[in-house]
Design a protein around this motif. Structure first.
Motif, short mmCIF file in Angstrom:
data_model
loop_
_atom_site.label_atom_id
_atom_site.label_comp_id
_atom_site.label_asym_id
_atom_site.label_seq_id
_atom_site.Cartn_x
_atom_site.Cartn_y
_atom_site.Cartn_z
N PRO A 147 63.43 71.05 79.55
CA PRO A 147 64.16 70.57 80.73
C PRO A 147 65.02 69.33 80.45
O PRO A 147 66.12 69.21 80.97
CB PRO A 147 63.05 70.26 81.73
CG PRO A 147 61.82 70.11 80.94
CD PRO A 147 61.98 70.96 79.73
N SER A 185 66.69 79.45 83.68
CA SER A 185 65.31 79.24 84.15
C SER A 185 64.35 78.99 82.99
O SER A 185 63.45 78.16 83.07
CB SER A 185 64.84 80.45 84.97
OG SER A 185 64.73 81.58 84.14
N LYS A 186 64.57 79.70 81.88
CA LYS A 186 63.71 79.54 80.70
C LYS A 186 63.89 78.17 80.07
O LYS A 186 62.92 77.53 79.64
CB LYS A 186 64.05 80.64 79.69
CG LYS A 186 62.91 81.03 78.79
CD LYS A 186 61.84 81.78 79.54
CE LYS A 186 60.66 82.06 78.64
NZ LYS A 186 59.48 82.45 79.40
N ASP A 246 60.58 66.94 75.08
CA ASP A 246 60.29 68.31 75.54
C ASP A 246 59.22 68.97 74.69
O ASP A 246 58.38 69.72 75.20
CB ASP A 246 61.56 69.15 75.51
CG ASP A 246 62.53 68.77 76.60
OD1 ASP A 246 62.07 68.32 77.66
OD2 ASP A 246 63.75 68.90 76.40
N SER A 302 64.80 75.48 81.65
CA SER A 302 64.20 74.47 82.55
C SER A 302 62.68 74.41 82.37
O SER A 302 62.06 73.38 82.64
CB SER A 302 64.53 74.79 84.00
OG SER A 302 63.95 76.02 84.39
N GLN A 303 62.07 75.49 81.90
CA GLN A 303 60.63 75.50 81.62
C GLN A 303 60.31 74.92 80.25
O GLN A 303 59.39 74.12 80.10
CB GLN A 303 60.09 76.93 81.67
CG GLN A 303 60.00 77.52 83.05
CD GLN A 303 59.53 78.95 83.03
OE1 GLN A 303 59.29 79.53 81.98
NE2 GLN A 303 59.42 79.56 84.20
N ASN A 344 54.43 80.11 78.92
CA ASN A 344 55.55 79.56 79.68
C ASN A 344 56.47 78.69 78.83
O ASN A 344 57.54 78.29 79.29
CB ASN A 344 55.04 78.74 80.87
CG ASN A 344 54.31 79.62 81.85
OD1 ASN A 344 54.71 80.76 82.09
ND2 ASN A 344 53.23 79.12 82.41
N ARG A 345 56.04 78.34 77.62
CA ARG A 345 56.85 77.45 76.79
C ARG A 345 57.19 78.10 75.45
O ARG A 345 57.10 77.47 74.40
CB ARG A 345 56.12 76.12 76.59
CG ARG A 345 55.77 75.43 77.90
CD ARG A 345 55.32 74.03 77.70
NE ARG A 345 56.38 73.17 77.23
CZ ARG A 345 56.23 71.87 76.99
NH1 ARG A 345 55.06 71.30 77.19
NH2 ARG A 345 57.23 71.14 76.55
#
Length: 535
Positions: free
Chosen positions: A294, A287-288, A383, A290-291, A162-163
């Motif tokens: 952010p 969306s990417k 981040d 924000s994951q 996810n990151r």
């Protein structure tokens, strides 16, 4: 005299070698260089003191990770404490990596040396290691190296799906390429359709809308009042739709054949589909971001943040950059030109595209760009190294930049950084706690589902076993009944027949054996009885 020991880290384990005593270390170098290619000569220079093999592949990986990070592992500490001389002042330890040497000096107190003769000795040990250590073959040593190399690389490559910032880099590159391509294709549509309806270019300036109109209108001569509703839907303006309709009636454009119109419409459809795909890609990038980042996207925007990550190569690289580098990131050509010509260096690079620099006055653009670069560096580090991604810090940093802009314009003093960060920490802790609660709930639900699934599986397995047993019992009972019937039939066949049925006539011999009279004997007896009666 100097007593030199050399530590060698191999995939099979740690090895400690003692080097022949000499007055100066420098005197060893020519001897080592002469003997390094021959095992026999190298044995005269180097002697194995201790070898500590790794217990398992997992232990080997842990030790290699510790060595690569400059940390003294317990296994290595134990080897050095038990095998190195007690007098630490006279002992000198040769190591391949300066970081592990510094860790050994700090924790155990042994003086460490790297480079020079130590590098040559390590080269010789690496070449003849399987010959210097008993019970270790060249094949097993190479296998150990290969296995550890694979596991070490695999551990280093592991990441959170996810990151992943690679997807952001590819997305922003594709987005820039699409912008160029859509612009070029739209100009081609304008030029091509402009032969037929040149007035449309002046009425509609936006590329996407123009391509939709070119596809919708087709032949301008066929445009009528009935098409007005469709035009309004595309243009989103009734006056513009009416203007297009009036322009189509008095247009100076040339007539166009149906086959040309088909090609223009087909090309317009391609441009429209590309524009729609670009919109979807931008949503995906948002969306990417924000994951993955952010705080950075909340501070400076998704597109500019993605460009910074792409230019740096990764989010980790961006986090390592100082604020001065982030400020001019993307303006390297101008920087080196200014350094070469001794002119003024650039004030901003990619961060110029953020709204803050555009809103600042000309005299304050350099100051706000420096301040914004500082906040971008902080956001990227938060981040990169935070466990739970949150946009709280990005929002607070954005507020600080807004306050700084207001300070430059009105002179109103902004809040202190310490106060803002304290507020951000409180809010971030609340967000993290909420996220953890949600994760715990999800985990509980997952465990419940798993438990139910296992129970259902167990119940199904039990039912299957019971049905199998019942089937087996049902199969056994008919067999028993059949056996009983057969036995009864056999018994009935062996028993003498009753109810007026005659017995079987036995042979004479059997009758004699059983003491039973034959028919002749019975006649003789009857005659004798008659004779006696007559007498």
């Amino acid at each position: 005299m100097v007593l030199l020991h050399v530590l060698f880290e191999h995939a099979a384990g740690y090895a400690l070698f003692a080097v022949r005593e000499v007055e100066e270390i420098g005197l060893l170098l020519p001897q080592v260089e002469e003997s390094v290619l021959t095992v026999g000569k190298f044995h005269n220079v180097v002697k194995l003191v201790a070898f500590s093999p790794f217990k398992s592949a997992q232990s080997a990986l842990e030790n290699m990770n510790a060595v690569s990070e400059g940390i003294l592992h317990e296994d290595l500490r134990l080897l050095l404490e038990t095998s190195m001389p007690a007098k630490k002042k006279k002992a000198l330890l040769g190591v391949g990596d300066a970081k592990i040497g510094a860790a050994i000096l700090e924790e155990l107190g042994y003086q460490c040396q790297t480079g020079g003769v130590v590098a040559e000795i390590l080269r010789g040990i690496r070449l003849h290691f399987h010959a210097l250590v008993k019970g270790l073959t060249a094949q097993s040593a190479s296998k150990a190296q290969l296995g550890l190399g694979h596991s070490y690389s695999r551990a280093k490559v592991k990441f959170n799906v996810n990151r992943v910032d690679n997807m952001i880099i590819q997305s922003i590159s594709l987005l820039d390429q699409l912008d160029k391509d859509i612009n070029t294709f739209s100009m081609r549509v304008r030029e091509w359709y402009g032969y037929h309806f040149p007035e449309l270019i002046k009425i509609v300036s936006e590329n996407y809308t123009y391509c939709r109109l070119a596809k919708f209108i087709g032949n301008r001569k066929e445009l009528s009042e009935e098409s007005l509703e469709g035009l309004e839907e595309i243009v989103m303006d009734g006056a513009k739709a009416q203007a297009i309709l009036e322009a189509s009636r008095s247009s100076m454009g040339m007539d166009i054949s149906p086959i040309d119109l088909i090609n223009i419409e087909s090309f317009s459809s391609r441009v429209i589909s590309l524009s729609e795909y670009r919109k979807g890609l931008q949503e995906y990038l948002r969306s990417k971001m924000s994951q993955v980042a952010p705080s950075l996207s909340a501070l400076i925007g998704e597109v500019v943040g993605a460009r910074l990550i792409s230019h740096a190569g990764s989010l980790t690289n961006l986090a390592k950059y100082p604020a001065s580098t982030v400020q001019i990131l993307g303006a390297e050509k101008a920087l080196f030109r200014a350094l070469k010509t001794r002119g003024n260096t650039p004030k901003y690079g990619l961060i110029f595209h953020s709204t803050f620099i555009g809103r600042a006055a000309a005299k304050n653009k350099g100051r706000i760009s420096r301040y914004l670069a500082n906040k971008c560096t902080i956001a990227s580090r938060i981040d990169c190294f935070s466990e739970v991604p949150t946009s709280v810090f990005g929002d607070k940093l954005r507020e600080q930049v807004e306050e700084r802009l207001a300070f430059y314009e009105t002179g109103e003093p902004p809040r202190k950084n310490l106060e803002v960060m304290k507020e951000a920490m409180v809010e971030a802790n609340e967000v993290v706690a909420e996220v953890k609660r949600k994760q715990e709930k999800k985990e509980k639900k997952r465990k419940k589902r798993e438990k139910r699934r296992l129970e259902a599986q167990a119940a199904a397995a039990e039912e299957m076993e019971n049905s199998v047993q019942e089937a087996e019992e049902n199969n056994i009972e008919p067999k028993k009944k059949k056996k009983k019937k057969k036995e009864q039939e056999q018994e009935a066949a062996t028993e003498p027949e009753e109810n007026g049925l005659e017995e079987e006539v036995l042979p004479k011999k059997k009758r004699k054996v059983m003491g039973e009279a034959t028919p002749l004997e019975k006649k003789k007896k009857k005659k004798k009885g008659k004779d006696l009666e007559e007498d």
